[in-house]
Design an enzyme around this catalytic site. Structure first.
Site, PDB file in Angstrom:
ATOM      1  N   ALA A  31       0.545  -0.938  -0.068  1.00 13.91           N
ATOM      2  CA  ALA A  31      -0.252   0.216   0.058  1.00 13.91           C
ATOM      3  C   ALA A  31       0.933   1.050  -0.335  1.00 13.91           C
ATOM      4  O   ALA A  31       0.549   2.713  -0.457  1.00 13.91           O
ATOM      5  CB  ALA A  31      -0.870   0.152   1.344  1.00 13.91           C
ATOM      6  N   VAL A  41     -15.837  -1.698  16.879  1.00 15.36           N
ATOM      7  CA  VAL A  41     -17.733  -1.758  17.584  1.00 15.36           C
ATOM      8  C   VAL A  41     -18.044  -3.005  17.712  1.00 15.36           C
ATOM      9  O   VAL A  41     -18.455  -4.198  17.043  1.00 15.36           O
ATOM     10  CB  VAL A  41     -18.701  -0.343  17.182  1.00 15.36           C
ATOM     11  CG1 VAL A  41     -20.014  -0.734  17.218  1.00 15.36           C
ATOM     12  CG2 VAL A  41     -17.473   1.023  17.065  1.00 15.36           C
ATOM     13  N   GLU A 183     -29.026 -20.887   7.960  1.00 10.73           N
ATOM     14  CA  GLU A 183     -28.991 -20.369   9.469  1.00 10.73           C
ATOM     15  C   GLU A 183     -30.631 -21.270   9.914  1.00 10.73           C
ATOM     16  O   GLU A 183     -31.077 -21.938   9.092  1.00 10.73           O
ATOM     17  CB  GLU A 183     -30.004 -19.006   9.402  1.00 10.73           C
ATOM     18  CG  GLU A 183     -28.284 -17.977   8.915  1.00 10.73           C
ATOM     19  CD  GLU A 183     -27.806 -18.363   9.747  1.00 10.73           C
ATOM     20  OE1 GLU A 183     -27.666 -18.431  11.282  1.00 10.73           O
ATOM     21  OE2 GLU A 183     -26.654 -17.644   9.365  1.00 10.73           O
ATOM     22  N   ASP A 194     -30.629 -14.329  -0.883  1.00  9.10           N
ATOM     23  CA  ASP A 194     -28.954 -13.713  -0.714  1.00  9.10           C
ATOM     24  C   ASP A 194     -28.880 -13.745  -2.318  1.00  9.10           C
ATOM     25  O   ASP A 194     -27.043 -12.760  -2.024  1.00  9.10           O
ATOM     26  CB  ASP A 194     -28.287 -14.475   0.160  1.00  9.10           C
ATOM     27  CG  ASP A 194     -26.273 -14.504   0.061  1.00  9.10           C
ATOM     28  OD1 ASP A 194     -26.179 -13.959   0.912  1.00  9.10           O
ATOM     29  OD2 ASP A 194     -26.137 -15.365  -0.108  1.00  9.10           O
ATOM     30  N   LYS A 198     -26.681  -9.861  -4.006  1.00  7.72           N
ATOM     31  CA  LYS A 198     -25.102  -9.942  -5.059  1.00  7.72           C
ATOM     32  C   LYS A 198     -25.528  -9.803  -6.438  1.00  7.72           C
ATOM     33  O   LYS A 198     -24.730  -8.921  -6.791  1.00  7.72           O
ATOM     34  CB  LYS A 198     -24.287 -11.224  -4.493  1.00  7.72           C
ATOM     35  CG  LYS A 198     -24.725 -11.624  -2.761  1.00  7.72           C
ATOM     36  CD  LYS A 198     -23.863 -12.906  -2.981  1.00  7.72           C
ATOM     37  CE  LYS A 198     -23.734 -13.351  -1.164  1.00  7.72           C
ATOM     38  NZ  LYS A 198     -23.218 -14.454  -1.369  1.00  7.72           N
TER      39      LYS A 198
END
Length: 420
Positions: A31, A41, A183, A194, A198
């Site tokens: 980089a 968080v 799930e 899902d 995408k």
């Protein structure tokens, strides 16, 4: 030095923080600057996390921190992360997100708000496969003719087991849940939602199409039986849940559904939990992208690739088009979809029934390509299996509606699309 704040330090977030620490030297070399994860968080501070960064349960501790240069959003959901990402952009921070649902609903609003600020999202689609970068950059010289993708590893795992081992849908769904691939409520995966999120992201890059999930065809794999699997094998097909974007003369088809595809095609050979995306460009022809579609390290790899790109100064239109210079293509309605079809139905086992069924199809302008008759557990009925020549979705819908009210036809008439 570039400092990173992570919203959502779960499986992927922990991988991001740890890779930034353990691979710091190679990332700095690539980089041109040192990159460190400063803070993160979480919702539950009492839960142990395998990270060394400072944790908070207040997203504003990251978003409003003047030392944070790039916010990585890994929370999931739609509206809460949307508000947080908006605030991060307004604070002048670059954003990297893996949140496909957020982008499925708000990608165009975020592009407008981001302006010249980088907002990257490689990890949102197909996990560790660099398909976003390929479409935005590597295939920029091409008009994209089509995209076909296995974009949900859960469905691909289940279908692979059904085809290769003869497993029944209910049995393999439970196994997928026990293994953690599905799930407890599997609807988002097995219902095609899902994969649809995408596909919408990819279609925006390829065609500039601003569509929401409610605007496109979304079907799952729950109606597939071993009868369908046996038919597919006999006629040289595999069954996959595909996200399909296809350019037509007057627009773009966007659809997610179980699909029969020729066994010799590259994408038909992708089994298990792996993902794959086939992209056909008008200049390059077919290109194929294959790899893990989920998992902490695979998804984190894509997140960090975006971070490195931002640090290098690489950016451009978030969705691949400058505002006002989109492709001009429109989303075609469901009725305008054009492909081949497979039909399965139960009918009376008596003379004249086949003629009646074929007459209904003919009345809708549908030509039969192949037909198979299978015995039923009820001796007075048989299963009829058809494939059709190419026709429009409106025609097949009309024919199915007519078949369902025929006294000789029992139960549901099951349809599956075929891509050749």
């Amino acid at each position: 030095m570039v400092k990173i704040g992570i919203l959502g330090v779960g499986t992927v977030g922990q991988s991001v923080a740890n890779i930034l620490e353990s691979n710091a030297d190679i990332l700095e070399a690539r980089a041109g600057k040192k990159i460190i994860a400063k803070s993160g968080v979480v919702k539950n501070l009492s839960k142990k996390r395998d990270v060394t960064i400072t944790l908070s349960d207040n997203p504003l501790d990251v978003i409003d921190d003047p030392e944070i240069d790039i916010v990585v959003e890994l929370m999931g959901g739609v509206e809460e992360p949307y508000e947080l990402v908006k605030r991060a952009l307004k604070n002048g921070k670059a954003v990297v997100t893996a949140n496909k649902a957020l982008l499925a609903y708000h990608r165009y609003e975020l592009q407008e708000l981001a302006g010249d600020l980088p907002l990257m999202y490689e990890a949102s689609t197909a996990g560790g496969i660099p398909i976003i970068g390929a479409l935005r950059n590597g295939l920029a010289a091409n008009h994209i003719e089509s995209i076909q993708g296995i974009m949900n590893g859960t469905c691909n795992y289940m279908l692979s087991k059904m085809i290769n081992e003869g497993a029944k849908y209910d049995e393999i769904l439970k196994e997928a849940q026990d293994l953690g691939y599905a799930e407890a409520d599997p609807t988002f995966d097995v219902g095609g939602f899902d994969a649809a999120h995408k596909l919408l992201i990819l279609s925006s890059i390829a065609y500039g199409i601003d569509a929401k999930p409610e605007d496109i065809v979304i079907e799952g794999i729950d109606k597939i039986t071993q009868t369908d699997v046996a038919f597919a094998k006999e006629f040289g097909y595999e069954i996959k849940l595909l996200g399909i974007a296809k350019r037509a003369d007057n627009g773009v088809e966007l659809r997610v559904h179980a699909t029969m595809i020729p066994q010799e095609s590259m994408i038909a050979k992708v089994d298990g939990v792996m993902n794959a995306v086939s992209v056909v460009g008008d200049r390059v022809g077919e290109t194929m992208f294959y790899g893990p579609g989920a998992g902490g390290d695979a998804t984190a790899s894509a997140v960090i690739a975006d971070i490195v790109d931002i640090v290098r100064g690489n950016q451009g239109p978030m969705l691949g088009y400058k505002k006002g210079l989109e492709s001009g293509l429109k989303l075609l309605s469901k009725d305008e979809i054009t492909t081949h079809y497979y039909l399965r139905m139960e009918v009376d086992d008596e003379s004249g029934v086949l003629s009646k069924v074929s007459g209904i199809l003919d009345k809708s302008g549908i030509s039969i390509e192949s037909m198979l008759q299978k015995p039923h557990t009820d001796d007075e009925r048989v299963k009829l299996l058809f494939t059709t020549h190419e026709c429009k979705e409106a025609q097949i819908t009309e024919a199915i509606d007519a078949l369902k009210v025929e006294p000789c036809v029992y139960g549901e008439v099951v349809m599956m699309r075929i891509e050749k």
